[in-house]
Design an enzyme around this catalytic site. Sequence first.
Site, PDB file in Angstrom:
ATOM      1  N   ASN A   7       0.878  -1.171   0.000  1.00  0.00           N
ATOM      2  CA  ASN A   7       0.000   0.000   0.000  1.00  0.00           C
ATOM      3  C   ASN A   7       0.918   1.224   0.000  1.00  0.00           C
ATOM      4  O   ASN A   7       1.467   1.602   1.040  1.00  0.00           O
ATOM      5  CB  ASN A   7      -0.892  -0.024   1.253  1.00  0.00           C
ATOM      6  N   ARG A  90      -2.532  -2.104  -3.529  1.00  0.00           N
ATOM      7  CA  ARG A  90      -3.793  -1.396  -3.321  1.00  0.00           C
ATOM      8  C   ARG A  90      -3.777  -0.143  -4.209  1.00  0.00           C
ATOM      9  O   ARG A  90      -2.843   0.652  -4.156  1.00  0.00           O
ATOM     10  CB  ARG A  90      -3.926  -0.962  -1.857  1.00  0.00           C
ATOM     11  N   HIS A 180     -12.676   2.337  -0.100  1.00  0.00           N
ATOM     12  CA  HIS A 180     -12.608   1.343   0.989  1.00  0.00           C
ATOM     13  C   HIS A 180     -13.269   0.027   0.553  1.00  0.00           C
ATOM     14  O   HIS A 180     -13.764  -0.736   1.396  1.00  0.00           O
ATOM     15  CB  HIS A 180     -13.343   1.815   2.264  1.00  0.00           C
ATOM     16  N   HIS A 208     -17.230   1.745   7.788  1.00  0.00           N
ATOM     17  CA  HIS A 208     -15.762   1.757   7.941  1.00  0.00           C
ATOM     18  C   HIS A 208     -15.401   3.127   8.509  1.00  0.00           C
ATOM     19  O   HIS A 208     -15.464   4.138   7.804  1.00  0.00           O
ATOM     20  CB  HIS A 208     -15.082   1.508   6.594  1.00  0.00           C
ATOM     21  N   LEU A 209     -15.068   3.161   9.789  1.00  0.00           N
ATOM     22  CA  LEU A 209     -14.812   4.439  10.471  1.00  0.00           C
ATOM     23  C   LEU A 209     -13.347   4.498  10.891  1.00  0.00           C
ATOM     24  O   LEU A 209     -12.922   3.807  11.816  1.00  0.00           O
ATOM     25  CB  LEU A 209     -15.708   4.572  11.710  1.00  0.00           C
ATOM     26  N   GLY A 210     -12.572   5.296  10.165  1.00  0.00           N
ATOM     27  CA  GLY A 210     -11.151   5.454  10.495  1.00  0.00           C
ATOM     28  C   GLY A 210     -10.774   6.901  10.299  1.00  0.00           C
ATOM     29  O   GLY A 210     -11.613   7.792  10.441  1.00  0.00           O
ATOM     30  N   GLY A 212     -10.075   8.120   7.406  1.00  0.00           N
ATOM     31  CA  GLY A 212     -11.044   8.308   6.328  1.00  0.00           C
ATOM     32  C   GLY A 212     -12.183   7.354   6.635  1.00  0.00           C
ATOM     33  O   GLY A 212     -11.929   6.250   7.135  1.00  0.00           O
ATOM     34  N   ARG A 241     -11.162  15.520   6.825  1.00  0.00           N
ATOM     35  CA  ARG A 241     -11.998  15.814   5.644  1.00  0.00           C
ATOM     36  C   ARG A 241     -13.412  16.184   6.083  1.00  0.00           C
ATOM     37  O   ARG A 241     -13.932  15.617   7.036  1.00  0.00           O
ATOM     38  CB  ARG A 241     -12.066  14.583   4.725  1.00  0.00           C
ATOM     39  N   GLU A 334     -13.724  -0.091  15.240  1.00  0.00           N
ATOM     40  CA  GLU A 334     -13.300  -1.271  15.999  1.00  0.00           C
ATOM     41  C   GLU A 334     -12.984  -0.943  17.451  1.00  0.00           C
ATOM     42  O   GLU A 334     -12.983  -1.832  18.297  1.00  0.00           O
ATOM     43  CB  GLU A 334     -12.049  -1.889  15.345  1.00  0.00           C
ATOM     44  N   ASN A 335     -12.646   0.336  17.721  1.00  0.00           N
ATOM     45  CA  ASN A 335     -12.121   0.660  19.052  1.00  0.00           C
ATOM     46  C   ASN A 335     -12.952   1.604  19.903  1.00  0.00           C
ATOM     47  O   ASN A 335     -12.764   1.650  21.108  1.00  0.00           O
ATOM     48  CB  ASN A 335     -10.721   1.276  18.912  1.00  0.00           C
ATOM     49  N   GLU A 386      -8.010  -5.541   4.852  1.00  0.00           N
ATOM     50  CA  GLU A 386      -7.938  -5.198   3.433  1.00  0.00           C
ATOM     51  C   GLU A 386      -6.788  -5.931   2.747  1.00  0.00           C
ATOM     52  O   GLU A 386      -6.884  -6.323   1.588  1.00  0.00           O
ATOM     53  CB  GLU A 386      -7.760  -3.680   3.281  1.00  0.00           C
TER      54      GLU A 386
END
Length: 402
Positions: A7, A90, A180, A208-210, A212, A241, A334-335, A386
């Site tokens: 990546n 990727r 994603h 998908h929460l990161g 981005g 963003r 996840e956290n 991923e």
Amino acid sequence: MKILVINAGSSSLKYQLLDMTDESVIAKGICERIGIGGHIEGVTNEGCNFSYDIDLPNHTIAFFEVKKALTQGECKVIDSLDEIAAVGHRIVQGGATFTHSVLITEEVEKEIGELCELAPLHNPAHLQGIQGCTEAFGKDKPQVAVFDNAFHNTMPPEAYIFPIPYEYYEKYKIRRYGFHGSSHKFVSASCAQQMGKDLKDIKVITCHLGNGSSITAIKDGKVIDTSMGLTPLDGFIMGTRCGAIDPSVVTFLQMKEGWSREETCTVLNKKSGLLGVSGVSSDMRDINEACKNGNERAMLARKIIAYQIRKYIGSYVAAMDGVDAIVFTGGIGENSEKLRADICSNLSYLGIKLDEKANDEFIRGKGGKISTSESMVDIYVIPTDEELVIARDTKDIVNSLN
Ligand code: AMP
């Protein structure tokens, strides 16, 4: 079969070597500050780790350093690069050209280059990654491109056409692409498996929460809508963003502040989101800390993220005429058990019942169901992978070559 997953970012290069006989990770690491100094660190499955500064003027030199880390020294995991069957990259933007993963040829490289204007922050770096890999590993090592938007190619036109003059879609291919994809693909498949169902028979919303973030609606095994658009700037509030905002805000501020195109991109991509609202940080952990200390703008940023995610979930329930499962993934998904609880607390109209104990338990790489048995909708935390999706696609393409 061993597969190396890459990546490549503008100043970084993450790698992961997988053994596809059991899909285990043999070694992983990252080269950072490429072009502005240089640092490499990594770890093997046996727990051997390393971290040192080294001059990395470009991606090719970074690849030579990765090669060294894999084949030499006390953390070496292979004797030579011949043991690696192929490299999977990727690639963020495949546009409408690439609807699935492909073997990289000169023609494919050229087309990825042509898509740079649709992903100016990402595709140029991926190309440097491919070129560096070719130099370090030789032309004969098969390389595969796995596109972030490919999973979303089933979206219907009413979801991907922007309501601006149609000629711009025809002329420039301006449309919603979504990103994603490998993550949404992995967690939706895993969700179906955990429910003991076929993905084709369920309606799933994957969050998908990161740094981005994106949310995707999947019905009949197909993506029917996703929050990111032409670029990964669309959707809802992210680390730096802004997500979707009234487009007039942009033209108004360009007029008032005299922003150039570059300045506009910088403010919307790098100075907005959680950072812009809170003035504290783009990192959810810092926001949580500031909230504990009573910082009002941090609290506002956290309210906005929960509120906007809830609105997306509601709109995707409407788009799919129902939902069977909601999945949380990514660094925040996840956290941050607190954010998950905030989101779910106002979804009672869907018959959602959060299992608070399970919600508190499933953090730091631990995943599972966080809804009670009475809940009308299953809620899961699923750590994303991923790299595994990229490695699987790469393996399939290499096998098809033989
Ligand atoms: P990603 O882009 O998927 O690596 O996610 C990065 C985001 O995950 C950052 O905003 C981090 O603050 C967030 N994150 C990581 N660990 C935690 C945690 N324990 N609690 C809350 N957020 C976290």
